[in-house]
Design a protein around this motif. Structure first.
Motif, PDB file in Angstrom:
ATOM      1  N   THR A 130       0.827  -1.219   0.000  1.00 49.66           N
ATOM      2  CA  THR A 130       0.000   0.000   0.000  1.00 49.66           C
ATOM      3  C   THR A 130       0.856   1.261   0.000  1.00 49.66           C
ATOM      4  OG1 THR A 130      -0.171  -0.093   2.421  1.00 49.66           O
ATOM      5  CG2 THR A 130      -1.949  -1.114   1.151  1.00 49.66           C
ATOM      6  N   ASN A 131       2.150   1.110   0.321  1.00 53.37           N
ATOM      7  CA  ASN A 131       3.062   2.265   0.310  1.00 53.37           C
ATOM      8  C   ASN A 131       3.807   2.402  -1.016  1.00 53.37           C
ATOM      9  OD1 ASN A 131       4.048   4.500   1.833  1.00 53.37           O
ATOM     10  ND2 ASN A 131       6.011   3.437   2.065  1.00 53.37           N
ATOM     11  N   THR A 132       3.506   1.515  -1.993  1.00 52.86           N
ATOM     12  CA  THR A 132       4.156   1.644  -3.301  1.00 52.86           C
ATOM     13  C   THR A 132       3.554   2.818  -4.056  1.00 52.86           C
ATOM     14  OG1 THR A 132       2.581   0.115  -4.323  1.00 52.86           O
ATOM     15  CG2 THR A 132       4.632  -0.841  -3.484  1.00 52.86           C
ATOM     16  N   LEU A 133       4.288   3.363  -5.016  1.00 54.12           N
ATOM     17  CA  LEU A 133       3.813   4.504  -5.806  1.00 54.12           C
ATOM     18  C   LEU A 133       2.551   4.124  -6.582  1.00 54.12           C
ATOM     19  CD1 LEU A 133       4.214   7.391  -6.816  1.00 54.12           C
ATOM     20  CD2 LEU A 133       5.753   6.492  -8.594  1.00 54.12           C
TER      21      LEU A 133
ATOM     22  N   TYR B  21       0.163   1.972  -5.859  1.00 51.54           N
ATOM     23  CA  TYR B  21      -1.027   1.904  -5.011  1.00 51.54           C
ATOM     24  C   TYR B  21      -1.465   3.307  -4.574  1.00 51.54           C
ATOM     25  CZ  TYR B  21      -4.346  -0.214  -1.786  1.00 51.54           C
ATOM     26  OH  TYR B  21      -5.508  -0.609  -1.154  1.00 51.54           O
ATOM     27  N   LYS B  22      -0.495   4.164  -4.194  1.00 51.67           N
ATOM     28  CA  LYS B  22      -0.835   5.514  -3.720  1.00 51.67           C
ATOM     29  C   LYS B  22      -1.459   6.359  -4.829  1.00 51.67           C
ATOM     30  CE  LYS B  22       3.269   6.259  -1.747  1.00 51.67           C
ATOM     31  NZ  LYS B  22       4.350   6.914  -0.956  1.00 51.67           N
TER      32      LYS B  22
ATOM     33  N   GLN C 255      -5.043   4.947  -5.541  1.00 47.75           N
ATOM     34  CA  GLN C 255      -5.968   5.284  -4.455  1.00 47.75           C
ATOM     35  C   GLN C 255      -6.387   6.752  -4.535  1.00 47.75           C
ATOM     36  OE1 GLN C 255      -4.483   4.850  -0.369  1.00 47.75           O
ATOM     37  NE2 GLN C 255      -6.171   3.404  -0.009  1.00 47.75           N
ATOM     38  N   ALA C 256      -5.421   7.640  -4.867  1.00 41.39           N
ATOM     39  CA  ALA C 256      -5.726   9.078  -4.992  1.00 41.39           C
ATOM     40  C   ALA C 256      -6.684   9.327  -6.154  1.00 41.39           C
ATOM     41  CB  ALA C 256      -4.429   9.858  -5.189  1.00 41.39           C
TER      42      ALA C 256
ATOM     43  N   ILE D 218       2.189  13.513  -4.938  1.00 41.85           N
ATOM     44  CA  ILE D 218       2.479  12.144  -4.472  1.00 41.85           C
ATOM     45  C   ILE D 218       3.787  11.653  -5.090  1.00 41.85           C
ATOM     46  CG2 ILE D 218       1.730   9.722  -4.661  1.00 41.85           C
ATOM     47  CD1 ILE D 218      -1.171  10.760  -4.369  1.00 41.85           C
TER      48      ILE D 218
ATOM     49  N   HIS E 109       7.055  10.728  -2.898  1.00 41.08           N
ATOM     50  CA  HIS E 109       7.521   9.335  -2.972  1.00 41.08           C
ATOM     51  C   HIS E 109       8.994   9.275  -3.383  1.00 41.08           C
ATOM     52  CE1 HIS E 109       6.914   4.969  -3.330  1.00 41.08           C
ATOM     53  NE2 HIS E 109       7.746   5.034  -4.380  1.00 41.08           N
TER      54      HIS E 109
ATOM     55  N   SER F  40      -6.950   0.029  -7.130  1.00 47.80           N
ATOM     56  CA  SER F  40      -6.005   1.100  -6.765  1.00 47.80           C
ATOM     57  C   SER F  40      -4.628   0.823  -7.356  1.00 47.80           C
ATOM     58  CB  SER F  40      -5.880   1.212  -5.242  1.00 47.80           C
ATOM     59  OG  SER F  40      -7.115   1.503  -4.662  1.00 47.80           O
ATOM     60  N   TYR F  41      -4.149  -0.393  -7.144  1.00 46.20           N
ATOM     61  CA  TYR F  41      -2.803  -0.747  -7.615  1.00 46.20           C
ATOM     62  C   TYR F  41      -2.754  -0.776  -9.136  1.00 46.20           C
ATOM     63  CZ  TYR F  41       1.728  -3.103  -7.684  1.00 46.20           C
ATOM     64  OH  TYR F  41       3.049  -3.410  -7.904  1.00 46.20           O
TER      65      TYR F  41
END
Length: 750
Positions: free
Chosen positions: A644-647, A649-650, A653-654, A675, A679, A718-719
């Motif tokens: 969830t902290n990968t670029l 996924y972020k 999600q955004a 982001i 990152h 998301s991913y």
């Protein structure tokens, strides 16, 4: 030092020595006392003053090749430790010095230091220094040079192999100027514990060997025996010729080892028949103990007086591989160490037309049963058929080690020896006889013929369930080689288990046939109901018999890898086996992963829980080191948190979060850019951290216990959206963003 004392020259005798200083404890002619052979009973020979770099030096008066520098420490225990700091140097001229690597220093309880340089250098001067401030105090210094190079016959196997390399070494040394034959003789063998046979008085194991002083004369030992620590399974004479340079016979600097294959089969530029004749002479040159000379005479007496005519021998190998602990590894030993009695019956039917037959082997009871059976059915009553026990039981009362020596000498008197062909016992008998005696039944019969012979004769003899079980296994093995239906092979294995239910290798082999059928459910059920509760089951696939012989690793690893390949939460018992195999291979993270598969299916299983606790304990032990403790202070999170902290996924999600309103769509480009920037900063900061301290590096993702669950996040919208956006930005010049807009709908539909 490999050399015997009488085979070296002390180069310091009669030479001059000096030292860096003297002290109040120094004697008359202090430095030379260390090389004076007449000074023995003293605490020390010389004693320098207390100084930095105290030294002692000898002038050999000529440049000499050096094999060993031997230094005897001072006698007082409380002062010995300081001499662990010795430095030894050599020089041709006393000006330029070559230091000997301290890793070459071999101390024997701080009493004697040996430095085996093995003529890696020549020198006129040898200097011994103390690397710390203090007194240099020693009792004796010797600088030794060899008189001969060595040809060594030194193995730790059973009697046949030992005598084979010994005879070969005598032969090779005899043909080389400046070389001497030597041998070592270990008490017991390197395989004793693997070949144990419990509670048997009618059996002789390969580990029952006469001690050196029981087999050889005192004079022979004094002249040729070296320390048993010098031995090898190698064979340095392969492809050598006596026409080669001397250096070829100095592969180990001191000389070479002879090995399993005799010179008549492995050296160049020789006539094998002539070499065999010489090998016989070499055997006859050995000086035996009184008892062994007597045994050799008794062999002659039996051959001349009792049998009187030509005879052939059935050398029935298979003692420890059938009756002992070796039986758990038939794949390793069956072909080379097992002569089925069923095949011996068939050979006897050919030979009894014209030759007497003698049965020799480790299983005395079975040999006598075979003798009785053959005498009962033989058509020619003039032909004599004996087991060796029938020949000696009323005449000689040998111990098992003496019996082995009798047997090998008796084999050398035969007209032919029928055997597996791989036995060094019978091959050595050929060397002793000076002619080829071996007839391998594998050369006589094809696999299909052996299959039919064993099947036909398996009920002829009542020699016990272990022999029958082993022959059923041989039938399974031949069935596999002959591409018979798997059901046929499995039936033989089930019969083997009926005879010997304790041998878990048969279960491993059955499971392998299930793997061939790709019936994973059947394997998992069979492991559950028939295998994992058995105390020694796992040893059959990962135990001492299949982890010590490198040549078998490929076969056993291919078996083990099948469990790893098919490990899955659907198959908890296959996964349990995969975990045990990984644990033995020291792949702890894999072991944890596989046992968690097992526990996911059956969380209360006592075998799974026990292995899980063992694996976690090993992980905890690793985490108890200072570096590991440092790592545990880092918040490494979970695999899910990492994803969830990968670029990707972020970003995804955004996009989802801001796609619910017009304002969100307007802000989205700025939010996504922000982001990306943050990152990138986090990534740079992380790399700088681990550059300064490698222990801060996060573990690989697949090492987390929640890794299988975390992988599912990569299929989330998301991913996938974030991944597609990153791909579009990399290919913007190819219309990446336009393609991205079309891809969004596809991803949403999925």
């Amino acid at each position: 030092m490999i050399w015997k004392e009488e085979d070296v020259i002390d180069l310091t005798k009669g030479k001059k020595a000096l030292q860096s200083s003297i002290s109040k404890w120094s004697h008359i002619d202090d430095a030379n006392r260390a090389i004076d052979p007449n000074i023995e009973d003293c605490n020390f020979a010389f004693h320098t003053g207390c100084e930095d770099k105290a030294y002692w030096m000898v002038d050999l008066e000529a440049v000499e090749p050096i094999d060993c520098i031997r230094i005897t420490n001072r006698a007082e225990l409380k002062h010995q430790k300081i001499n662990q700091n010795l430095s030894v140097e050599c020089s041709l001229d006393g000006i330029v010095w070559t230091k000997i690597d301290p890793n070459m220093h071999e101390w024997n309880n701080l009493d004697v230091l040996e430095i085996n340089v093995l003529q890696s250098l020549s020198a006129r001067y040898v200097k011994i220094s103390l690397n710390v401030k203090g007194h240099l105090v020693l009792k004796k210094v010797e600088v030794l040079k060899r008189k001969y190079h060595y040809i060594a016959g030194s193995r730790a196997d059973a009697l046949g192999m030992r005598l084979s390399v010994l005879i070969s070494a005598i032969y090779v040394a005899k043909h080389l100027d400046g070389f001497k034959f030597v041998f070592s003789w270990m008490e017991g063998t390197n395989d004793d514990y693997r070949g144990a046979v419990n509670n048997s008085t009618n059996f002789s194991s390969c580990g029952e060997i006469l001690r050196a002083n029981e087999i050889f004369s005192e004079e022979f030992l004094k002249k040729h025996q070296i320390s048993s620590k010098y031995r090898s399974h190698g064979n340095d004479i392969i492809n050598l010729s006596f026409n080669d340079s001397k250096g070829k016979f100095l592969q180990r600097k001191w000389g070479i080892f002879t090995g399993k294959i005799g010179p008549h089969k492995c050296m160049r530029d020789i006539v094998p028949e002539e070499v065999l004749c010489e090998l016989k002479e070499c055997y006859q040159s050995i000086q035996w103990s009184y008892k062994c000379k007597q045994i050799i005479q008794e062999v002659e007496q039996i051959c001349n007086e009792i049998i009187a005519d030509d005879f052939v021998i059935l050398h029935m190998r298979g003692g420890e591989v059938v009756l002992g602990d070796f039986k758990v590894a038939p794949w390793l030993w069956a072909k080379t160490k097992h002569f089925p009695y069923e095949v011996a019956i068939e050979i006897a039917k050919v030979e009894w037309e014209s030759n007497n037959i003698v049965i020799v082997g480790q299983d005395f009871t079975s040999n006598q049963i075979l003798e009785n059976y053959l005498n009962k059915i033989k058509p020619n009553k003039d032909i004599k058929i004996y087991s060796i026990d029938s020949l000696i039981k009323d005449c000689y009362n040998y111990t098992n080690p003496e019996r082995s020596f009798f047997d090998i000498n008796f084999l050398s008197k035969a007209k032919k020896i029928y055997a597996t062909g791989a036995s060094m016992f019978s091959n050595t008998a050929s060397m002793m006889a000076g002619k080829e005696l071996i007839h391998s039944f594998y050369d006589i019969y094809s696999d299909e013929e052996l299959y039919n012979i064993i099947q036909k004769n398996i009920s002829c003899l009542e020699i016990g369930n272990l022999h029958r079980a082993y022959c059923y296994y041989r039938l399974y093995d031949f069935a596999i080689k002959l591409n018979m239906p798997l059901q046929v092979a499995q039936d033989w294995l089930y019969k083997a288990m009926q005879e010997d239910n304790d041998n878990d290798w048969y279960r491993i082999a059955i499971i392998d046939t299930f793997f061939k059928e790709k019936d994973l459910k059947k394997i998992d059920l069979y492991l559950k109901t028939d295998c994992i509760y058995r105390e020694k089951f796992f040893e059959a696939i990962y135990g001492p018999h299949n982890t010590m012989n490198k040549w078998c690793f490929k076969y056993y690893d291919s078996l083990r890898d099948k469990y790893l390949k098919y490990a899955d939460t659907k198959y908890p018992y296959i996964s349990y086996m995969a975990a045990k195999i990984s644990f033995c291979r020291k792949n702890i993270n894999d072991a944890l992963k596989y046992i968690e598969y097992s526990l996911a299916k059956d969380p209360s299983n006592k075998y799974f829980l026990s292995l899980y606790a063992e694996i976690k304990s090993k992980i905890d032990d690793k985490n108890d080191t200072p570096i590991a403790k440092l790592k545990t202070n880092i918040n490494i999170g979970t695999a899910k948190e990492r994803i969830t902290n990968t670029l990707s996924y972020k970003l995804g999600q955004a996009m989802i979060k801001n796609s619910n309103s017009i304002i969100g769509y307007i802000k989205m480009p700025f939010i996504l850019n922000n982001i990306r920037i943050n990152h990138a900063k986090e990534k740079i900061a992380y790399h700088n951290k681990i550059k300064n301290n490698i222990n801060l590096k996060l573990p690989s993702l697949d090492s987390y216990s929640d890794y299988p669950e975390a992988l599912k996040l990569k299929n989330h919208l998301s991913y996938k959206l974030g991944e597609a956006l990153i791909d579009a930005s990399k290919n913007w010049y190819k219309g990446g963003y336009i393609k991205f807009l079309f891809k969004i709908n596809k991803l949403k539909n999925k």
